[in-house]
Enzyme design. Sequence first.
Site, PDB file in Angstrom:
ATOM      1  N   HIS A 136     -90.758 -48.875  12.970  1.00  0.00           N
ATOM      2  CA  HIS A 136     -90.439 -47.573  14.044  1.00  0.00           C
ATOM      3  C   HIS A 136     -90.274 -48.173  15.178  1.00  0.00           C
ATOM      4  O   HIS A 136     -89.601 -47.340  16.071  1.00  0.00           O
ATOM      5  CB  HIS A 136     -91.503 -47.158  14.119  1.00  0.00           C
ATOM      6  CG  HIS A 136     -91.483 -46.912  12.221  1.00  0.00           C
ATOM      7  ND1 HIS A 136     -90.682 -46.317  11.198  1.00  0.00           N
ATOM      8  CD2 HIS A 136     -92.420 -47.392  11.843  1.00  0.00           C
ATOM      9  CE1 HIS A 136     -91.818 -45.811  10.193  1.00  0.00           C
ATOM     10  NE2 HIS A 136     -91.861 -46.807  10.046  1.00  0.00           N
TER      11      HIS A 136
HETATM   12  C1  BDR Z   1     -95.221 -43.961  13.541  1.00  0.00           C
HETATM   13  O1  BDR Z   1     -96.488 -43.924  13.332  1.00  0.00           O
HETATM   14  C2  BDR Z   1     -97.043 -44.942  13.189  1.00  0.00           C
HETATM   15  O2  BDR Z   1     -98.235 -45.377  12.544  1.00  0.00           O
HETATM   16  C3  BDR Z   1     -96.385 -46.053  13.847  1.00  0.00           C
HETATM   17  O3  BDR Z   1     -96.969 -46.634  15.193  1.00  0.00           O
HETATM   18  C4  BDR Z   1     -95.232 -45.196  14.541  1.00  0.00           C
HETATM   19  O4  BDR Z   1     -95.463 -45.089  15.267  1.00  0.00           O
HETATM   20  C5  BDR Z   1     -93.884 -44.664  12.025  1.00  0.00           C
HETATM   21  O5  BDR Z   1     -94.159 -42.977  11.511  1.00  0.00           O
END
Ligand code: BDR
Length: 313
Positions: A243
């Site tokens: 992500h």
């Molecule tokens: C986001 O949530 C966090 O757990 C990850 O680092 C990312 O920024 C994804 O939904």
Amino acid sequence: MADRTPLVIDTDPGIDDALAILLALASPEVDLQLVTTVHGNVELAQVTENALRVLHLAGRSDVPVAAGAAGPLVHPLPERAGHVHGAAGLGGVELPPSPVPVDPRPAVVALAELLLAHEPGTVTVAPIGPLTNLALLLHVFPEAAARIGRVVWMGGSATRGGNVTAAAEFNAWADPEAAAAVLGSGLPVTMVGLDVTLPTVLTQAGIERFRGAGTVGAAAAGFLRQYVDAARDRYGIDGVCVHDALALTEAIVPGTLGTVRREVVVGTTLGAARGQTLVDRRTVAEHGVAVAETVDSEAAVEFLVSRVCSYGD
Ligand code: BDR
Ligand code: CA
């Protein structure tokens, strides 16, 4: 090469955060000048320590790390994401400690000072966690916030529902009031949400390429192991959704993702829709948030892998 874009990463490392920081440091298009930390995946003290250690791993302890908000603006978080990232946030991997201490300035002060020291419109800020620090900056140093050139946020979801609840993506859910403030601020925000990050999967084969790429690559392969396990349980995929690294790719090479300006409303009620990013896809909103709607996932993953592999030893 043209001037490098000054970059700030606001982060809660976090496995994909760590990868995003490594990607930025391996990218000549940007000049990472500050890392600010925010509560999120795990507690603030831990994510701050993790940020220091990731920079040290990359040989870039010269980049200051300033600690920010320890919790959301209004309502305490019922849970964090230790089950996804490991209790200490880096998938059970213990990186060597940094010789450098945390910057004594609060994150918003460090960020405001940096923005005021640059020409308006030149600095890119990439928040890859909850938007608490940015919302505070808007309230405490509005004249500095107004100088931000671009905000590239990993968070939200237009079409994919949520990952932490049925409605909400984690970063939006972890501080919906802050997300509402930032997305409604008029700042030039690009929202890199689950629509583009869920299809962008770093496979085991890509992770194996890290393993052969020196100390940094080997460490990255190490902390990704936990993320692979969590992704298998959660999404049934054999690989990981990178992500935050995808958001950084858009920050590094603007236009990597196909965006459309949309009106976005964040759910701030305490019910099932808390943290939902409600994106009006019926129309284009001239002054709205640039919502990332399309991605060449294969190219994005190759970009990430080749940059991280470039560390060598
Ligand atoms: C986001 O949530 C966090 O757990 C990850 O680092 C990312 O920024 C994804 O939904
Ligand atoms: Ca994150």
